[in-house]
Design an enzyme around this catalytic site. Sequence first.
Site, short mmCIF file in Angstrom:
data_model
loop_
_atom_site.label_atom_id
_atom_site.label_comp_id
_atom_site.label_asym_id
_atom_site.label_seq_id
_atom_site.Cartn_x
_atom_site.Cartn_y
_atom_site.Cartn_z
N ASP A 14 -5.19 -1.47 1.87
CA ASP A 14 -4.58 -0.56 2.85
C ASP A 14 -5.29 -0.61 4.20
OD1 ASP A 14 -3.24 0.28 0.48
OD2 ASP A 14 -4.79 1.77 0.12
N GLU A 187 6.54 3.13 1.34
CA GLU A 187 5.25 3.75 1.67
C GLU A 187 4.55 2.93 2.75
OE1 GLU A 187 3.04 3.71 -2.00
OE2 GLU A 187 2.47 1.59 -1.79
#
Length: 313
Positions: A14, A187
């Site tokens: 991420d 997401e």
Amino acid sequence: MNAWKNPLIEQRADPQLSLVDGRYWFTASVPGFDAIEIRSAASIAGLAAAPARVIWRRHDSGPMSWHVWAPELHRVDGRWHVYFAASERGDIWKLRMYVLECEGDDPLRDAWTERGQILTPEEGFSLDATPFDHGGRHYLCWAQKSPPSESNLYLAELANPWTLKSAPVCISRPELAWERIGFHVNEGPAVLKRHGRVFIAYSAAATDANYCMGLLWADAGADLLDPKRWRKSPTPVFRTDEAARQFGPGHNSFTTTPDGRTDLLVYHARNYRDIVGDPLNDPNRHARVQAFGWRDDGFPDFGTPVADGPYSI
């Protein structure tokens, strides 16, 4: 010439990388999902060896005591903030969004204060908050689950860095087949503004080799809080490349070269397909950076993931 080696930083999923006042700032999920760290360097290559400062650790119990995920470092209204998700030791899937604020101007040296949870009207599993400015207004985009179990993308205006001003609107649901492999997921939104449009890249499907990136866009002059103004690519815009041995690329961010002339895609991926057990327990999603270009119609062309090794532009 700009040069670095991919993966840039190993075991950092991420990844969020930004260029602010001539320096690069990097943060990402750490393998233990138990802390937030920041590093900075004058060049992208320098980030690999830059010391990482842990600015915050999870609580022993209660809120923010488990699954510390996907931090993002942003300067909003002249102050540094970190947006992240965390759950509870006693309820590990009770993911909520939180904000830290730096008390000074140096994120690596100054103290950080907890500003609390970003409250949404429908309390529930939420994560991957990313703020952005457009047309003189502050916005927040994030992922939140809705019944039965899909993760959608929402957008709202901000009153301050940790408080919503407007009612959230859903701008994307995992309705396409490639968004629904393993899990029904939208997401990891990341905002890019170019050529008269606001683009939001996002990630979809399970966090294995099926993980990939999609793309939303709206005209720059449109009302961004009108869901009808958002359109979606029918196919992934960045996905696994077996020839390059890059599997499950996604949860990206955007930055540029120091001169601002070349746009850069920052993302994580694994260099193997087969995973033993739960993919979330596999730490080998490594942070990578590569350049991308633009098509004649003004849309980004992310290309395909590059193979591991030296990289230059």
